[in-house]
Design an enzyme around this catalytic site. Structure first.
Site, PDB file in Angstrom:
ATOM      1  N   GLU A 173      -9.313   2.182  13.497  1.00 54.94           N
ATOM      2  CA  GLU A 173      -9.521   3.304  12.575  1.00 54.94           C
ATOM      3  C   GLU A 173     -10.314   4.366  13.322  1.00 54.94           C
ATOM      4  O   GLU A 173     -11.325   4.040  13.959  1.00 54.94           O
ATOM      5  CB  GLU A 173     -10.329   2.844  11.361  1.00 54.94           C
ATOM      6  CG  GLU A 173      -9.699   1.702  10.588  1.00 54.94           C
ATOM      7  CD  GLU A 173      -8.394   2.111   9.935  1.00 54.94           C
ATOM      8  OE1 GLU A 173      -8.434   2.909   9.004  1.00 54.94           O
ATOM      9  OE2 GLU A 173      -7.336   1.637  10.393  1.00 54.94           O
ATOM     10  N   GLU A 212      -9.518  -2.331   6.483  1.00 53.49           N
ATOM     11  CA  GLU A 212      -9.657  -1.709   5.150  1.00 53.49           C
ATOM     12  C   GLU A 212     -10.106  -2.732   4.118  1.00 53.49           C
ATOM     13  O   GLU A 212     -10.965  -2.456   3.283  1.00 53.49           O
ATOM     14  CB  GLU A 212      -8.314  -1.107   4.720  1.00 53.49           C
ATOM     15  CG  GLU A 212      -8.076   0.269   5.233  1.00 53.49           C
ATOM     16  CD  GLU A 212      -7.060   1.020   4.362  1.00 53.49           C
ATOM     17  OE1 GLU A 212      -6.944   0.703   3.176  1.00 53.49           O
ATOM     18  OE2 GLU A 212      -6.391   1.913   4.901  1.00 53.49           O
ATOM     19  N   THR A 240       0.845  -1.199   0.000  1.00 53.71           N
ATOM     20  CA  THR A 240       0.000   0.000   0.000  1.00 53.71           C
ATOM     21  C   THR A 240       0.881   1.251   0.000  1.00 53.71           C
ATOM     22  O   THR A 240       1.982   1.255   0.561  1.00 53.71           O
ATOM     23  CB  THR A 240      -0.926   0.036   1.225  1.00 53.71           C
ATOM     24  OG1 THR A 240      -0.131  -0.034   2.405  1.00 53.71           O
ATOM     25  CG2 THR A 240      -1.906  -1.117   1.215  1.00 53.71           C
ATOM     26  N   ASP A 243     -11.864  -0.905  15.065  1.00 54.48           N
ATOM     27  CA  ASP A 243     -10.688  -1.744  14.782  1.00 54.48           C
ATOM     28  C   ASP A 243      -9.432  -0.895  14.596  1.00 54.48           C
ATOM     29  O   ASP A 243      -8.588  -1.177  13.747  1.00 54.48           O
ATOM     30  CB  ASP A 243     -10.898  -2.567  13.499  1.00 54.48           C
ATOM     31  CG  ASP A 243     -12.003  -3.598  13.640  1.00 54.48           C
ATOM     32  OD1 ASP A 243     -12.596  -3.679  14.715  1.00 54.48           O
ATOM     33  OD2 ASP A 243     -12.273  -4.309  12.655  1.00 54.48           O
ATOM     34  N   GLY A 298       1.699  -6.056  12.505  1.00 53.16           N
ATOM     35  CA  GLY A 298       1.410  -4.689  12.933  1.00 53.16           C
ATOM     36  C   GLY A 298       1.682  -4.492  14.403  1.00 53.16           C
ATOM     37  O   GLY A 298       2.260  -5.358  15.068  1.00 53.16           O
ATOM     38  N   SER A 299       1.245  -3.350  14.899  1.00 51.51           N
ATOM     39  CA  SER A 299       1.430  -3.058  16.320  1.00 51.51           C
ATOM     40  C   SER A 299       0.667  -4.070  17.160  1.00 51.51           C
ATOM     41  O   SER A 299       1.105  -4.491  18.217  1.00 51.51           O
ATOM     42  CB  SER A 299       0.902  -1.667  16.648  1.00 51.51           C
ATOM     43  OG  SER A 299       1.546  -0.732  15.861  1.00 51.51           O
ATOM     44  N   GLY A 319      -1.392  -4.793  10.522  1.00 52.90           N
ATOM     45  CA  GLY A 319      -2.149  -4.833  11.772  1.00 52.90           C
ATOM     46  C   GLY A 319      -3.634  -4.971  11.505  1.00 52.90           C
ATOM     47  O   GLY A 319      -4.064  -5.224  10.364  1.00 52.90           O
ATOM     48  N   ASP A 320      -4.402  -4.782  12.545  1.00 52.90           N
ATOM     49  CA  ASP A 320      -5.859  -4.887  12.399  1.00 52.90           C
ATOM     50  C   ASP A 320      -6.407  -3.835  11.438  1.00 52.90           C
ATOM     51  O   ASP A 320      -7.448  -4.022  10.823  1.00 52.90           O
ATOM     52  CB  ASP A 320      -6.535  -4.734  13.768  1.00 52.90           C
ATOM     53  CG  ASP A 320      -6.353  -5.981  14.626  1.00 52.90           C
ATOM     54  OD1 ASP A 320      -6.256  -7.084  14.055  1.00 52.90           O
ATOM     55  OD2 ASP A 320      -6.308  -5.851  15.859  1.00 52.90           O
TER      56      ASP A 320
HETATM   57  N1  LIG Z   1       1.303   2.995   2.909  1.00 57.52           N
HETATM   58  C1  LIG Z   1       0.622   3.490   3.941  1.00 57.52           C
HETATM   59  N2  LIG Z   1       0.974   4.642   4.502  1.00 57.52           N
HETATM   60  C2  LIG Z   1       0.320   5.133   5.550  1.00 57.52           C
HETATM   61  N3  LIG Z   1      -0.714   4.539   6.151  1.00 57.52           N
HETATM   62  C3  LIG Z   1      -1.113   3.368   5.645  1.00 57.52           C
HETATM   63  C4  LIG Z   1      -0.479   2.788   4.515  1.00 57.52           C
HETATM   64  N4  LIG Z   1      -1.074   1.623   4.256  1.00 57.52           N
HETATM   65  C5  LIG Z   1      -2.064   1.492   5.156  1.00 57.52           C
HETATM   66  N5  LIG Z   1      -2.094   2.530   5.983  1.00 57.52           N
HETATM   67  C6  LIG Z   1      -2.972   2.764   7.126  1.00 57.52           C
HETATM   68  O1  LIG Z   1      -2.255   2.435   8.301  1.00 57.52           O
HETATM   69  C7  LIG Z   1      -3.178   2.079   9.312  1.00 57.52           C
HETATM   70  C8  LIG Z   1      -2.589   1.104  10.278  1.00 57.52           C
HETATM   71  O2  LIG Z   1      -2.313  -0.045   9.626  1.00 57.52           O
HETATM   72  P1  LIG Z   1      -2.104  -1.443  10.349  1.00 57.52           P
HETATM   73  O3  LIG Z   1      -3.125  -1.623  11.376  1.00 57.52           O
HETATM   74  O4  LIG Z   1      -1.971  -2.431   9.274  1.00 57.52           O
HETATM   75  O5  LIG Z   1      -0.681  -1.297  10.994  1.00 57.52           O
HETATM   76  P2  LIG Z   1      -0.236  -1.107  12.483  1.00 57.52           P
HETATM   77  O6  LIG Z   1       1.242  -1.193  12.557  1.00 57.52           O
HETATM   78  O7  LIG Z   1      -0.958  -2.002  13.388  1.00 57.52           O
HETATM   79  O8  LIG Z   1      -0.667   0.325  12.604  1.00 57.52           O
HETATM   80  P3  LIG Z   1      -0.502   1.340  13.723  1.00 57.52           P
HETATM   81  O9  LIG Z   1       0.727   1.011  14.471  1.00 57.52           O
HETATM   82  O10 LIG Z   1      -0.418   2.624  12.957  1.00 57.52           O
HETATM   83  O11 LIG Z   1      -1.709   1.229  14.534  1.00 57.52           O
HETATM   84  C9  LIG Z   1      -4.380   1.546   8.580  1.00 57.52           C
HETATM   85  O12 LIG Z   1      -5.480   2.214   9.048  1.00 57.52           O
HETATM   86  C10 LIG Z   1      -4.166   1.869   7.136  1.00 57.52           C
HETATM   87  O13 LIG Z   1      -5.245   2.575   6.614  1.00 57.52           O
END
Ligand SMILES: Nc1ncnc2c1ncn2[C@@H]1O[C@H](COP(=O)(O)OP(=O)(O)OP(=O)(O)O)[C@@H](O)[C@H]1O
Length: 758
Positions: free
Chosen positions: A729, A305, A272, A727, A330-331, A299-300
């Site tokens: 968001e 999405e 992404t 979740d 993810g986190s 992550g979640d």
């Molecule tokens: N390339 C990108 N750049 C920035 N944000 C993104 C990208 N791809 C996805 N996202 C957004 O990042 C958010 C967090 O993603 P995800 O839950 O997969 O990772 P995470 O490490 O658990 O996230 P976080 O630590 O930010 O909570 C999602 O809401 C998604 O919309």
């Protein structure tokens, strides 16, 4: 460790090795050739499952021979089918040239590496080593050769000196075996294929080179290498490169991709580039490019999405049947950890390789004024947690995953007061699972039709995403780190239903976990509601529930049907509740192979109320109207709440050191939502909640109410910030939102682990 080795070479019955041999002899002697030879399919495996005993028993026996001897009779009697049915057996030599076979596996001479080996419906056993089939990724085999390689990811103890303090982890291993002849090798490989292991069938080396070897059999003697191997899955991988503080790409390419490749997966990987990319990609993708599903790496948030991308498509009938795989990178990855019991990427990859599906409920949060809908699978939350989520966005760059703690701490120090107006529809009884009252004809309903309305609305672009959070755990843990002045909030706070509500609504009383509270009222209970409902016109659907399956004791719900067909309310009840069947979703999976509807009882209402259905349904002869019931009473609450959490599953968290579970009674497929109301205000109350949450004791707090509900409507009070987390968001509540359940509208790739790796 799943691949085990014993130093005992005598095959006596008290040695572990002897024990295993004995077990295998017995399974062998018990073996039904017909079953093993003619029905080695997963069905066979499953029907035999009850007989399979735990790997732990073998582990125990190997660790403690004396104990094994003591329990010999028990094992003799009860555990003789320890390893399932035998598929094939013979001599196998572990090839010590194999690059990843560990030293302990490889003896110096070939004779010490030659074992009596057996492949059973549960494991490959050679000597005293056992490799569970579920740990096998695939088998590589060159037709015409007498060796084959088993690629596996068994659980291994760490080799470092600190191994006793470190948890075992899955490690990829390749084990190269040499059989006595090419025909034998072929037989072994076919045995693996019969057990649904993917076989990388490689051409005979002579076909591509001039190489001659004693291993090769002459071409004219070559048998037809027809291995009945399952076809390799074709998937789309969506990877959020920002997940887990940028670790996700490394995790995927380093650990997961090699496993998928060995398992023959054909995959397209999309990284992404921005938030919302996964949703827009999935909402337009041609499913023929990924017929076996979409795997999310992150992550979640990225899973959310993808889910929303699927559910906002025009062809939602097809879209809901697209399975979603999750590689936790993810986190936090609460969904896959809670539902499938995996939290490391290799276990998750293995779960996807093994296949199978787990249906889960989905919830929809609808902005009532705009009709916008956002779907979720884990939790939606309002109040303190969503505020932290919003604040954490500011610290993303500086603190990474720690931003939640920072934001939580800051928010804790300047904690505002939150007030909400909310209404919830408790499930009709403990066993009902929120059953909607339905009338006959259900079995022919295409479940996908039943929530067109919702999906149509969901196509409207959702409110802009402000931030993201993969877990509320980080936030939930914050208060523990926080100190500072503790403010004792108003002594008037009390989240218990008022005595009036309790008296009038015995079900909500039962459902609030039978807690007797001395805590005082924090909120008003809204008294007589003259209107029937403020619910917009949902498409009323007669929906067949899966009560019998998920809630075995649901007779009471069916009994409640006797009250269907009337909109008249009990006068007493009207004083504290409002009658509204609420939004109704189809309650059956769309993708199930089984003719589920056929098994359902006929629920014939005496005087059903037929609400106007769409023309096409009438033309199809389908009646899908919901019949309002006396049991469906909205309870109205208003007051101060530190938080309102609507959970779809128990929400275990990967990050927490404790075994934190937010909604201990929630199940991912129980057809209802679990509502947690954290009443009152003030830091002391919040701190208590956060501390007890770490020990799973939070629901015993007097200001915490825990309810099983069908639907929740919520509106932020006048001075309350309107953040809403779904979740991870972050969205904003504008006016009233309604949170409702779509039973089993998503399926995850993989099945729940029997023994989750902690
Ligand atoms: N390339 C990108 N750049 C920035 N944000 C993104 C990208 N791809 C996805 N996202 C957004 O990042 C958010 C967090 O993603 P995800 O839950 O997969 O990772 P995470 O490490 O658990 O996230 P976080 O630590 O930010 O909570 C999602 O809401 C998604 O919309």
């Amino acid at each position: 460790m799943e691949i085990q080795k014993s130093d005992h070479h005598e095959q006596n019955l008290t040695s572990p090795r002897g024990l295993i041999h004995k077990v295998l002899r017995r399974t062998s002697s018990r073996r039904s050739p017909t079953a093993a030879d003619h029905n080695p399919s997963p069905v066979f495996l499953e029907t035999s499952n009850s007989k399979f005993l735990k790997q732990k028993d073998i582990d125990d026996a190997i660790k403690d021979p004396e104990k094994a001897g003591t329990h010999d009779n028990r094992i003799e009697d009860e555990k003789s089918d320890l390893l399932g049915y035998e598929i094939c057996s013979g001599k196998l030599t572990l090839d010590n040239k194999s690059k990843s076979a560990s030293g302990e596996q490889s003896g110096s001479g070939s004779s010490s590496n030659c074992f009596d080996a057996r492949l059973t419906t549960e494991a490959l056993v050679w000597g005293s080593n056992i490799l569970k089939l579920e740990d096998i990724v695939s088998v590589s085999y060159h037709s015409g050769l007498r060796h084959f390689t088993v690629h596996a990811c068994p659980l291994e103890k760490r080799s470092s000196g600190l191994s006793c303090f470190m948890k075992p982890r899955k490690i990829q291993k390749d084990l190269r075996f040499l059989s006595t002849s090419p025909h034998e090798a072929f037989r072994w490989v076919n045995g693996f294929a019969d057990q649904q292991c993917y076989v990388n069938l490689l051409p005979h080396p002579m076909a591509s080179s001039k190489k001659h070897s004693s291993e090769l059999i002459p071409f004219d003697n070559m048998f037809d290498p027809c291995v009945k191997c399952r076809s390799p899955p074709k998937i789309l991988v969506i990877l959020n490169p920002r997940s887990g503080h940028g670790r996700s790409s490394k995790v995927f390419h380093g650990k997961v991709e090699p496993i998928f490749k060995l398992a023959g997966f054909k995959m397209e990987v999309v990284k992404t580039t921005h938030a919302g990319h996964a949703k827009s990609l999935v909402s337009t993708i041609d499913f023929s490019t990924c017929p076996d599903g979409i795997v999310c790496v992150g992550g979640d948030g990225i899973v959310n999405e993808v889910l929303n991308g699927l559910l906002c498509r025009d062809d939602q009938n097809v879209a809901v049947s697209v399975p979603i795989g999750i590689i936790p990178a993810g986190s936090d990855n609460s969904l896959v950890w809670t539902v499938l019991g995996v939290k490391d990427p290799i276990s998750a990859a293995m779960s996807i390789v093994r296949g199978g599906f787990t249906p889960i409920d989905v919830f929809a949060v609808e902005w009532i004024q705009s009709g916008t809908i956002h779907f979720g699978t884990t939790v939606s939350y309002f109040g303190f947690v969503s505020d932290v989520l919003e604040l954490s966005e500011r610290y993303q760059k500086r603190f990474g995953p720690l931003r939640y703690f920072v934001a939580g701490f800051l928010k804790f120090l300047c904690l505002p007061k939150y007030s909400f107006e909310l209404e919830y529809l408790p499930i009709s009884d403990g066993g009902g699972g929120g059953e909607h009252k339905i009338v006959e004809g259900q079995d022919k309903v295409d479940a996908s039709d039943l929530y067109d309305d919702v999906v149509r609305r969901s196509r409207v672009e959702c409110l802009p995403r402000a931030s993201s959070l993969s877990s509320i755990d980080s936030i939930m843990s914050t208060g523990i780190m926080s100190g500072g002045d503790l403010e004792v909030s108003s002594p008037h706070a009390n989240n218990e239903p008022s005595e009036l509500v309790r008296a009038l609504d015995p079900k909500s009383k039962r459902l609030s976990l039978g807690r007797t509270s001395t805590f005082k009222e924090p909120e008003e209970v809204i008294h007589p509601q003259a209107h029937v409902s403020s619910t917009p016109n949902w498409r009323r659907s007669k929906s067949k529930s899966r009560t019998e399956k998920a809630w075995p004791g649901s007779g009471a719900t069916n009994d409640a049907n006797s009250s269907r067909g009337t909109t008249t309310h009990d006068k007493e009840d009207a004083s504290s509740t409002i009658s509204d069947p609420g939004p109704v979703w189809d309650s059956g999976p769309k993708w199930d192979d089984e003719p589920k509807w056929d098994n359902q009882p006929n629920w014939e209402p005496e005087t059903p109320i037929d609400l106007p259905g769409p023309l096409d349904d009438i033309e199809l002869g389908l009646t899908k109207e919901l019949v309002p019931s006396l049991d469906e009473r909205w309870t109205v609450r208003k007051g101060r709440y530190l938080g309102v959490l609507v959970c779809n599953h128990s929400c275990k968290t990967v990050q927490s050191l404790s075994s934190q579970v937010i909604a201990p009674k929630a199940e991912y497929d129980d057809n209802c939502l679990d509502l947690l109301l954290v009443g009152g205000s003030g830091r002391l109350r919040l701190l208590k909640f956060l501390v007890l949450l770490q020990f799973g004791k939070h629901i015993s707090l007097p200001n915490v109410e825990y309810l099983k509900v069908k639907s929740v409507r919520l509106k932020a009070g006048p001075n309350t910030h309107d953040g809403c987390g779904i979740d991870g968001e972050l969205l904003h509540v504008k006016g009233q939102v309604r949170c409702s359940l779509l039973p089993q509208q998503c399926r995850l790739i993989g099945r729940p682990a029997k023994n989750p790796v902690q």
